[in-house]
Scaffold this motif. Sequence first.
Motif, mmCIF file in Angstrom:
data_model
loop_
_atom_site.group_PDB
_atom_site.id
_atom_site.type_symbol
_atom_site.label_atom_id
_atom_site.label_comp_id
_atom_site.label_asym_id
_atom_site.label_seq_id
_atom_site.Cartn_x
_atom_site.Cartn_y
_atom_site.Cartn_z
ATOM 1 N N VAL A 137 86.817 19.869 80.405
ATOM 2 C CA VAL A 137 87.962 19.816 79.495
ATOM 3 C C VAL A 137 88.803 21.078 79.650
ATOM 4 O O VAL A 137 88.344 22.090 80.195
ATOM 5 C CB VAL A 137 87.497 19.678 78.027
ATOM 6 C CG1 VAL A 137 86.770 18.367 77.813
ATOM 7 C CG2 VAL A 137 86.609 20.842 77.611
ATOM 8 N N ASP A 138 90.044 21.005 79.141
ATOM 9 C CA ASP A 138 90.923 22.172 79.258
ATOM 10 C C ASP A 138 90.597 23.250 78.231
ATOM 11 O O ASP A 138 90.794 24.435 78.481
ATOM 12 C CB ASP A 138 92.397 21.743 79.142
ATOM 13 C CG ASP A 138 92.673 20.947 77.874
ATOM 14 O OD1 ASP A 138 91.728 20.685 77.107
ATOM 15 O OD2 ASP A 138 93.846 20.578 77.658
ATOM 16 N N ASN A 139 90.097 22.875 77.060
ATOM 17 C CA ASN A 139 89.716 23.838 76.021
ATOM 18 C C ASN A 139 88.273 23.584 75.597
ATOM 19 O O ASN A 139 87.972 22.553 74.982
ATOM 20 C CB ASN A 139 90.637 23.726 74.805
ATOM 21 C CG ASN A 139 92.031 24.224 75.103
ATOM 22 O OD1 ASN A 139 92.213 25.308 75.648
ATOM 23 N ND2 ASN A 139 93.032 23.426 74.749
ATOM 24 N N ARG A 140 87.392 24.522 75.935
ATOM 25 C CA ARG A 140 85.983 24.367 75.572
ATOM 26 C C ARG A 140 85.735 24.817 74.136
ATOM 27 O O ARG A 140 86.461 25.652 73.606
ATOM 28 C CB ARG A 140 85.101 25.186 76.513
ATOM 29 C CG ARG A 140 85.128 24.703 77.956
ATOM 30 C CD ARG A 140 84.446 25.714 78.860
ATOM 31 N NE ARG A 140 84.341 25.235 80.234
ATOM 32 C CZ ARG A 140 83.992 26.013 81.248
ATOM 33 N NH1 ARG A 140 83.694 27.290 81.043
ATOM 34 N NH2 ARG A 140 83.925 25.511 82.476
ATOM 35 N N VAL A 141 84.680 24.283 73.550
ATOM 36 C CA VAL A 141 84.242 24.731 72.226
ATOM 37 C C VAL A 141 83.333 25.933 72.424
ATOM 38 O O VAL A 141 82.271 25.818 73.046
ATOM 39 C CB VAL A 141 83.473 23.609 71.488
ATOM 40 C CG1 VAL A 141 83.019 24.094 70.120
ATOM 41 C CG2 VAL A 141 84.338 22.377 71.351
ATOM 42 N N VAL A 142 83.740 27.084 71.944
ATOM 43 C CA VAL A 142 82.949 28.311 72.076
ATOM 44 C C VAL A 142 82.150 28.507 70.790
ATOM 45 O O VAL A 142 82.714 28.526 69.695
ATOM 46 C CB VAL A 142 83.854 29.532 72.344
ATOM 47 C CG1 VAL A 142 83.012 30.792 72.472
ATOM 48 C CG2 VAL A 142 84.679 29.309 73.603
#
Length: 228
Positions: free
Chosen positions: A138-143
């Motif tokens: 994905v373009d924005n990972r969950v950190v």
Amino acid sequence: MSTWANLGLQDSASPLMEQLIFFHDHALLILVMITVLVGYLMFMLFFNSYVNRFLLHGQLIEMIWTILPAIILLFIALPSLRLLYLLDEINEPSVTLKSIGHQWYWSYEYSDFNNIEFDSYMIPTNELATDGFRLLDVDNRVVLPMNSQIRILVTAADVIHSWTVPALGVKVDGTPGRLNQTNFFINRPGLFYGQCSEICGANHSFMPIVIESVPVNYFIKWISSNNS
């Protein structure tokens, strides 16, 4: 994540997933024992030449084959109930993450930190990096911080979705108009992949989830950089 020819469960990244794997092995052992016993009895039945024309009933054996399966079911039910309550327990979470399912992407909110919000789309194949995973990145990972109790709130904006990350033992349905919650504890750093596991229409399986587990100090730096 699952690798080529992986027939078993993924390596766990949380205590809950460890317990799920233990219960899977426990239930499978009981199933194998039952299968071997019944298979042996059926095999012997085919080659048994003894006949008793006057045998009308056998109360003792009927009692045994009624009570024994009930006891075996207890050996499965009691650990299952224990695990069910463990999965449902929310114990003083350090971080709350809200996940909202859309067609065909997830959006996330960190409501504890000045409402950090972002959408997480699957990276198309033609834009994928050389080391990327097709249909999973994905373009924005969950950190998220490791060694911290995480609570996740899941809902949906349109149809029913399901936020599922196998390595963490998490599967929560996102239902429009309803807020479901669960918890997990990530005990090692790494990238953990998941997908929407609900049949919510065409392309429903292409709603990937990527969780990046980092040490707490890195997570604080990430939060600070997103707040500034």
